[in-house]
Design a protein around this motif. Structure first.
Motif, PDB file in Angstrom:
ATOM      1  N   LEU A  22      24.239  15.290  -2.224  1.00  0.00           N
ATOM      2  CA  LEU A  22      22.911  15.301  -1.614  1.00  0.00           C
ATOM      3  C   LEU A  22      22.217  16.601  -1.978  1.00  0.00           C
ATOM      4  O   LEU A  22      22.675  17.675  -1.622  1.00  0.00           O
ATOM      5  N   LYS A  23      21.111  16.487  -2.698  1.00  0.00           N
ATOM      6  CA  LYS A  23      20.440  17.668  -3.206  1.00  0.00           C
ATOM      7  C   LYS A  23      19.012  17.775  -2.671  1.00  0.00           C
ATOM      8  O   LYS A  23      18.388  16.776  -2.315  1.00  0.00           O
ATOM      9  N   ILE A  24      18.525  18.987  -2.657  1.00  0.00           N
ATOM     10  CA  ILE A  24      17.173  19.274  -2.158  1.00  0.00           C
ATOM     11  C   ILE A  24      16.176  19.028  -3.277  1.00  0.00           C
ATOM     12  O   ILE A  24      16.362  19.452  -4.417  1.00  0.00           O
ATOM     13  N   PHE A  25      15.082  18.314  -2.915  1.00  0.00           N
ATOM     14  CA  PHE A  25      13.984  18.124  -3.860  1.00  0.00           C
ATOM     15  C   PHE A  25      13.112  19.379  -3.801  1.00  0.00           C
ATOM     16  O   PHE A  25      12.452  19.638  -2.801  1.00  0.00           O
ATOM     17  N   ASP A  26      13.090  20.143  -4.901  1.00  0.00           N
ATOM     18  CA  ASP A  26      12.400  21.431  -4.899  1.00  0.00           C
ATOM     19  C   ASP A  26      10.894  21.280  -4.697  1.00  0.00           C
ATOM     20  O   ASP A  26      10.243  22.165  -4.136  1.00  0.00           O
ATOM     21  N   GLY A  27      10.344  20.170  -5.157  1.00  0.00           N
ATOM     22  CA  GLY A  27       8.890  19.982  -5.017  1.00  0.00           C
ATOM     23  C   GLY A  27       8.509  19.124  -3.833  1.00  0.00           C
ATOM     24  O   GLY A  27       7.386  18.598  -3.772  1.00  0.00           O
ATOM     25  N   GLY A  28       9.423  18.977  -2.871  1.00  0.00           N
ATOM     26  CA  GLY A  28       9.163  18.103  -1.725  1.00  0.00           C
ATOM     27  C   GLY A  28       7.972  18.524  -0.886  1.00  0.00           C
ATOM     28  O   GLY A  28       7.165  17.692  -0.462  1.00  0.00           O
ATOM     29  N   GLU A  29       7.839  19.810  -0.633  1.00  0.00           N
ATOM     30  CA  GLU A  29       6.718  20.296   0.180  1.00  0.00           C
ATOM     31  C   GLU A  29       5.388  20.005  -0.507  1.00  0.00           C
ATOM     32  O   GLU A  29       4.420  19.571   0.139  1.00  0.00           O
ATOM     33  N   GLN A  30       5.329  20.214  -1.817  1.00  0.00           N
ATOM     34  CA  GLN A  30       4.088  19.970  -2.550  1.00  0.00           C
ATOM     35  C   GLN A  30       3.755  18.472  -2.599  1.00  0.00           C
ATOM     36  O   GLN A  30       2.593  18.079  -2.457  1.00  0.00           O
ATOM     37  N   LEU A  31       4.771  17.634  -2.778  1.00  0.00           N
ATOM     38  CA  LEU A  31       4.521  16.195  -2.781  1.00  0.00           C
ATOM     39  C   LEU A  31       4.071  15.718  -1.404  1.00  0.00           C
ATOM     40  O   LEU A  31       3.198  14.841  -1.291  1.00  0.00           O
ATOM     41  N   LEU A  32       4.640  16.280  -0.346  1.00  0.00           N
ATOM     42  CA  LEU A  32       4.218  15.928   1.008  1.00  0.00           C
ATOM     43  C   LEU A  32       2.740  16.241   1.217  1.00  0.00           C
ATOM     44  O   LEU A  32       1.994  15.427   1.794  1.00  0.00           O
ATOM     45  N   GLN A  33       2.312  17.388   0.729  1.00  0.00           N
ATOM     46  CA  GLN A  33       0.906  17.748   0.876  1.00  0.00           C
ATOM     47  C   GLN A  33       0.009  16.785   0.099  1.00  0.00           C
ATOM     48  O   GLN A  33      -1.085  16.437   0.552  1.00  0.00           O
ATOM     49  N   GLN A  34       0.470  16.337  -1.069  1.00  0.00           N
ATOM     50  CA  GLN A  34      -0.311  15.366  -1.830  1.00  0.00           C
ATOM     51  C   GLN A  34      -0.397  14.028  -1.087  1.00  0.00           C
ATOM     52  O   GLN A  34      -1.441  13.359  -1.105  1.00  0.00           O
ATOM     53  N   LEU A  35       0.664  13.651  -0.420  1.00  0.00           N
ATOM     54  CA  LEU A  35       0.639  12.413   0.370  1.00  0.00           C
ATOM     55  C   LEU A  35      -0.351  12.519   1.531  1.00  0.00           C
ATOM     56  O   LEU A  35      -1.089  11.570   1.829  1.00  0.00           O
ATOM     57  N   ASP A  66       0.826  -1.216   0.000  1.00  0.00           N
ATOM     58  CA  ASP A  66       0.000   0.000   0.000  1.00  0.00           C
ATOM     59  C   ASP A  66       0.855   1.259   0.000  1.00  0.00           C
ATOM     60  O   ASP A  66       0.450   2.302  -0.537  1.00  0.00           O
ATOM     61  N   SER A  67       2.056   1.200   0.609  1.00  0.00           N
ATOM     62  CA  SER A  67       2.935   2.371   0.634  1.00  0.00           C
ATOM     63  C   SER A  67       3.355   2.770  -0.774  1.00  0.00           C
ATOM     64  O   SER A  67       3.419   3.965  -1.109  1.00  0.00           O
ATOM     65  N   VAL A  68       3.651   1.782  -1.612  1.00  0.00           N
ATOM     66  CA  VAL A  68       4.049   2.084  -2.995  1.00  0.00           C
ATOM     67  C   VAL A  68       2.893   2.750  -3.735  1.00  0.00           C
ATOM     68  O   VAL A  68       3.080   3.757  -4.449  1.00  0.00           O
ATOM     69  N   TRP A  69       1.702   2.214  -3.588  1.00  0.00           N
ATOM     70  CA  TRP A  69       0.552   2.797  -4.273  1.00  0.00           C
ATOM     71  C   TRP A  69       0.242   4.210  -3.748  1.00  0.00           C
ATOM     72  O   TRP A  69      -0.172   5.089  -4.501  1.00  0.00           O
ATOM     73  N   THR A  70       0.454   4.413  -2.441  1.00  0.00           N
ATOM     74  CA  THR A  70       0.230   5.747  -1.878  1.00  0.00           C
ATOM     75  C   THR A  70       1.185   6.759  -2.493  1.00  0.00           C
ATOM     76  O   THR A  70       0.782   7.868  -2.883  1.00  0.00           O
ATOM     77  N   VAL A  71       2.458   6.378  -2.616  1.00  0.00           N
ATOM     78  CA  VAL A  71       3.446   7.274  -3.222  1.00  0.00           C
ATOM     79  C   VAL A  71       3.128   7.499  -4.697  1.00  0.00           C
ATOM     80  O   VAL A  71       3.203   8.639  -5.206  1.00  0.00           O
ATOM     81  N   ALA A  72       2.763   6.445  -5.411  1.00  0.00           N
ATOM     82  CA  ALA A  72       2.491   6.562  -6.848  1.00  0.00           C
ATOM     83  C   ALA A  72       1.324   7.513  -7.112  1.00  0.00           C
ATOM     84  O   ALA A  72       1.389   8.375  -8.000  1.00  0.00           O
ATOM     85  N   ARG A  73       0.261   7.388  -6.353  1.00  0.00           N
ATOM     86  CA  ARG A  73      -0.903   8.257  -6.572  1.00  0.00           C
ATOM     87  C   ARG A  73      -0.587   9.702  -6.179  1.00  0.00           C
ATOM     88  O   ARG A  73      -1.083  10.643  -6.817  1.00  0.00           O
ATOM     89  N   ALA A  74       0.226   9.881  -5.142  1.00  0.00           N
ATOM     90  CA  ALA A  74       0.612  11.245  -4.755  1.00  0.00           C
ATOM     91  C   ALA A  74       1.478  11.882  -5.831  1.00  0.00           C
ATOM     92  O   ALA A  74       1.307  13.074  -6.163  1.00  0.00           O
ATOM     93  N   ILE A  75       2.416  11.125  -6.416  1.00  0.00           N
ATOM     94  CA  ILE A  75       3.244  11.662  -7.506  1.00  0.00           C
ATOM     95  C   ILE A  75       2.367  11.989  -8.720  1.00  0.00           C
ATOM     96  O   ILE A  75       2.585  13.007  -9.396  1.00  0.00           O
ATOM     97  N   ASP A  76       1.392  11.132  -8.990  1.00  0.00           N
ATOM     98  CA  ASP A  76       0.489  11.372 -10.124  1.00  0.00           C
ATOM     99  C   ASP A  76      -0.249  12.698  -9.944  1.00  0.00           C
ATOM    100  O   ASP A  76      -0.344  13.510 -10.880  1.00  0.00           O
ATOM    101  N   ARG A  77      -0.765  12.945  -8.748  1.00  0.00           N
ATOM    102  CA  ARG A  77      -1.470  14.211  -8.496  1.00  0.00           C
ATOM    103  C   ARG A  77      -0.488  15.381  -8.528  1.00  0.00           C
ATOM    104  O   ARG A  77      -0.833  16.483  -8.962  1.00  0.00           O
ATOM    105  N   PHE A  78       0.712  15.144  -8.051  1.00  0.00           N
ATOM    106  CA  PHE A  78       1.755  16.170  -8.063  1.00  0.00           C
ATOM    107  C   PHE A  78       2.065  16.605  -9.504  1.00  0.00           C
ATOM    108  O   PHE A  78       2.147  17.805  -9.813  1.00  0.00           O
ATOM    109  N   LEU A  79       2.212  15.636 -10.401  1.00  0.00           N
ATOM    110  CA  LEU A  79       2.504  15.959 -11.793  1.00  0.00           C
ATOM    111  C   LEU A  79       1.291  16.557 -12.497  1.00  0.00           C
ATOM    112  O   LEU A  79       1.421  17.441 -13.349  1.00  0.00           O
ATOM    113  N   ASP A  80       0.098  16.084 -12.147  1.00  0.00           N
ATOM    114  CA  ASP A  80      -1.119  16.633 -12.758  1.00  0.00           C
ATOM    115  C   ASP A  80      -1.294  18.104 -12.419  1.00  0.00           C
ATOM    116  O   ASP A  80      -1.919  18.857 -13.183  1.00  0.00           O
ATOM    117  N   SER A  81      -0.787  18.521 -11.286  1.00  0.00           N
ATOM    118  CA  SER A  81      -0.926  19.923 -10.893  1.00  0.00           C
ATOM    119  C   SER A  81       0.076  20.825 -11.598  1.00  0.00           C
ATOM    120  O   SER A  81       0.112  22.031 -11.333  1.00  0.00           O
TER     121      SER A  81
END
Length: 796
Positions: A357-370, A317-332
């Motif tokens: 080690l680099k910062i993910f610029d869209g991390g905050e937005q992906l977190l909100q989608q999760l 379920d964790s993989v599917w949760t991440v996949a759907r959050a990324i999908d919504r992230f990209l759709d936005s």
């Protein structure tokens, strides 16, 4: 020329816009777990199957491939941290894992800095909180809820103390800390904590269990790692701790071990018969059945000898949760970009490559989608609360027996313990009342269905050290002499009767406190219990507020409120005692009234009534006879005039009052003792300035000073019954006391041999006497239970 430049600019903007709206061909997601572990073997296949299913589903991440990068944490905090840092170098947008709570604490600091969401399917430590680690999400059930489930089971069977056996790391300590709070809410507690260092050998485990077995609690809560936990039960079996009378409640690590073991590999089942095990509840569904079949087929093809456990469902379920959050992230319209962290740079000569080690610029937005996730997976509803935990946590409660386990009920934070599944209860109003809690019957260790008592006296080979006040008076209540068993009195008899009702022998050693000449201080005796110099105290110990903070008291075995004793004198009787109710003046007035009424009636009646006529001598005699005979309502003359009858009625009413007053006064004079000091009750005693006696060493002194505000200078300590009598006889004018304040049983013994004194007023407190025990729930529970049972049987 200008038109050409404009055309080129428009084409460039169009190309940039097209590039901005175009999805990437692949998105990298990391996974951290230990490959060769009970949880890791189940999670690895589950994650791979989930990635395959996501990539095969055209409705999720259309045109974008989910790329999985896994790292083996090797069951090591240090190596796991290094592997996690290497994973972060590969520009992953999210991490599934880690499996270990300890690694979770370290990596959470890293992902907070790099803005990469961390979704753990196995780190259950409740101290991994969203307030400290905002990028940490728990896609499994927190141990916060599991420990409340354990506390509910303990409360359901009415046990009050448990021994916690736990692995000494973040996972174990965090869970046991929550368990202590959960038990406290149920009026229970952890009486002993047995910590086992990770990777301890059998000798260390044996030593920890041996020390735990010396304690009084027989309810053990085991919260260790799945890969080392079976070693504990093998050792416990050798120490005969899996026999009748023991209770073992085990957290979900054992369910993972049992579910992962093939039937042919369950050689350790004999060690765990009768224990209670918790397992994360996952509802049955068609999707779950298909996944189990698919997982088993893949495991068979890869020659994996372990089976699937509940952590595999959460990993899927964790993989599917991440996949759907990324999908919504990209759709936005968001893009996946990484930028360098200016605070991370390599020092001269350093080979750590921190700059990678680099910062993910869209991390905050992906977190909100999760956090907006609301899907139905294999584990049920997948939705996060404000603490980044799954909503609707629930557990299966299993009872191990034979070659497997059977379901005896469920726990949910919605309705507590129940034999109905949580999915059914969610359709009804929540009901967590005590009457609604229910589990099926349990077969306990020792193959018995009788609920274990859950405690024994500490197995340290020492008798119970019982303090007994040795004082010079009131030996009928308690008397402690020389020698370990030379104690007697009513309190000792009650204690012995209660001890005999226990289902096992309890050796006791009575220890006399005091020299037998002066009363010992009772508060000092109770303090000896709190300092472990004594195990209990038996005697006339009043249960008062300040003492309950120091030690535990049993149920009271006798009422012992405070009363006041004062001297009394009895009036001397004589042949002329019948004249004492009235004074001389009262007698004269009464006689005059009788004659006056006789004359008035004669004046009103003699003209018309023949009975009031005759010679002057006869009429005078009639007046006296009629007036004095009305005292006994024995007059023979009839009144015929209305006015005469009216006077007679009034007079007879007056005579009735005079007779009643005379009778009451004469009775009081002849039978009732008179107070010598004028003290009539508590208010009168407090308001006076007279000296007050009390029994030395008892709580009465503090009560009179602290509660009634009586100056200490007015208080006189007394120790013996003879001192009581002498002080009251002397009185306040001759160095004695006006009254004595003491407990009712002592006063009754005193008055039984000294009739010149009596109780004044009412009992003004409602204390009772009880036995004093260590500040332990079971110590007082044992004695209280025995006292109540002895009372029920009529032995006390």
């Amino acid at each position: 020329m200008g038109a050409d430049r404009l055309l080129v600019l428009c084409l460039a903007l169009a190309a940039a816009a097209a590039a901005a709206g175009q999805r990437p061909s692949a998105v990298s997601v990391g996974a951290l777990f230990t490959y060769e572990s009970t949880i890791g073997r189940a999670a690895q296949l589950a994650i791979e199957l989930a990635v395959d299913d996501v990539n095969a589903d055209t409705t999720v991440l259309a045109g974008t491939n989910l790329n999985l990068i896994t790292q083996d944490t090797n069951c090591s905090g240090f190596l796991g941290t290094i592997e996690a840092l290497e994973l972060m170098e590969k520009n992953v947008v999210a991490v599934i894992g880690p499996q270990s709570s300890g690694i979770g604490h370290v990596i959470s600091h890293v992902v907070n800095e790099l803005h990469v969401p961390l979704l753990s399917f196995a780190a259950t430590d409740p101290t991994l909180s969203a307030s400290e680690y905002p990028y940490f999400l728990r896609s499994t059930i927190s141990d916060y809820f599991q420990m409340h489930a354990v506390a509910s089971i303990v409360d359901y069977y009415q046990w009050k103390e448990v021994t916690a056996i736990f692995v000494d790391d973040d996972y174990g300590r965090g869970g046991v800390s929550v368990l202590g709070d959960a038990l406290a809410a149920k009026r229970a507690r952890i009486s002993y904590k047995a910590a086992i260092h990770p990777n301890s050998n059998t000798d260390v485990v044996s030593d920890v269990l041996f020390r735990a077995n010396m304690m009084e609690s027989r309810v053990f809560v085991v919260h260790v790692n799945p890969d080392t936990g079976m070693k504990l039960f093998s050792t416990a079996n050798k120490l005969r701790m899996m026999a009748s009378g023991y209770v073992w409640i085990v957290t979900d690590w054992l369910a993972a071990v049992l579910d992962s073991s093939r039937s042919s590999d369950r050689n350790d089942m004999n060690y765990i018969q009768g224990i209670i095990v918790l397992r994360q509840h996952t509802p049955d569904s068609v999707a779950k059945s298909k996944f189990i079949s698919k997982w088993n087929n893949m495991a068979r093809n890869r020659s994996i000898d372990s089976a699937l456990n509940s952590y595999g469902f959460y990993a899927y379920d964790s993989v599917w949760t991440v996949a759907r959050a990324i999908d919504r992230f990209l759709d936005s319209g968001q893009q996946i970009n990484f930028s360098a962290d200016p605070r991370l740079h390599d020092s001269n000569g350093s080979t750590l490559r921190l700059s990678t080690l680099k910062i993910f610029d869209g991390g905050e937005q992906l977190l909100q989608q999760l956090l907006l996730t609301n899907i139905t997976g294999l584990t049920g509803q997948v939705r996060f609360d404000s603490d980044h935990n799954l909503v609707q946590p629930a557990y299966d409660i299993l009872n191990v027996g034979g070659s497997g386990s059977r379901l005896i009920g469920y726990w949910s934070n919605y309705s507590g313990l129940s034999v109905a599944s949580p999915e059914i209860l969610y359709q009804k109003p929540p009901n967590s009342s005590t009457s609604a809690q229910r589990l099926y019957s349990v077969i306990w260790p020792g193959d018995t269905t009788t609920k274990p008592r859950g405690w024994v006296f500490p197995n340290n080979g020492k008798p119970l050290r019982v303090g007994v006040p040795n004082k010079p008076s009131f030996k009928e209540l308690v008397s402690g002499g020389k020698g370990p068993d030379n104690a007697s009195g009513y309190s000792i008899d009650i204690f012995n009767a209660a001890i005999k009702l226990l289902p096992y022998p309890v050796p006791c050693q009575f220890i006399a406190i005091g020299d037998g000449i002066n009363n010992p201080n009772y508060d000092d005796i109770i303090n000896r219990i709190s300092t472990n110099s004594l195990d209990a105290a038996v005697g006339d110990f009043a249960i008062v507020r300040n003492r309950t903070k120091i030690a535990e008291f049993t149920q009271p075995y006798i009422e012992a409120g405070l009363v006041i004793v004062a001297p009394a004198r009895r009036a001397n009787s004589s042949a002329w005692a019948f004249l004492k109710p009235f004074t001389v003046e009262m007698w004269c007035v009464t006689g005059a009234l009788f004659i006056f009424v006789g004359v008035v009636v004669w004046i009103l009646e003699h003209r018309t009534n023949e009975e009031f006529r005759g010679s002057p001598r006869q009429q005078v005699l009639t007046i006296f006879w009629f007036s004095f005979s009305t005292m006994f309502f024995a007059h023979r003359q009839n009144t015929v005039s209305a006015l005469g009858r009216f006077v007679l009625i009034i007079w007879l009413f007056v005579v009735l009052i005079i007779n009643s007053s005379y009778t009451a006064s004469l009775t009081s004079i002849l039978t009732v003792q008179q107070l010598a000091t004028g003290i009539t009750g508590l208010d009168n005693l407090v308001a006076s300035a007279l000296p007050i006696g009390y029994q030395a060493g008892k709580f009465v002194r503090n009560y009179l000073i602290d509660e009634l505000n009586i100056p200490e200078s007015r208080l006189v300590p007394l120790s013996t019954v003879q001192e009581y009598a002498d002080a009251l006889n002397r009185g306040p004018k001759n160095g004695g006391v006006a009254a004595i304040v003491d407990e009712m049983p002592c006063v009754e013994i005193f008055l039984s041999s000294h009739c010149k004194f009596r109780i004044v007023g009412q009992e003004f407190t409602k204390e009772g006497w009880g036995f004093v025990c260590l500040l332990s729930i079971y110590s007082s529970y044992i004695c209280s239970y025995s006292l109540l049972w002895a009372s029920y049987k009529g032995e006390i």
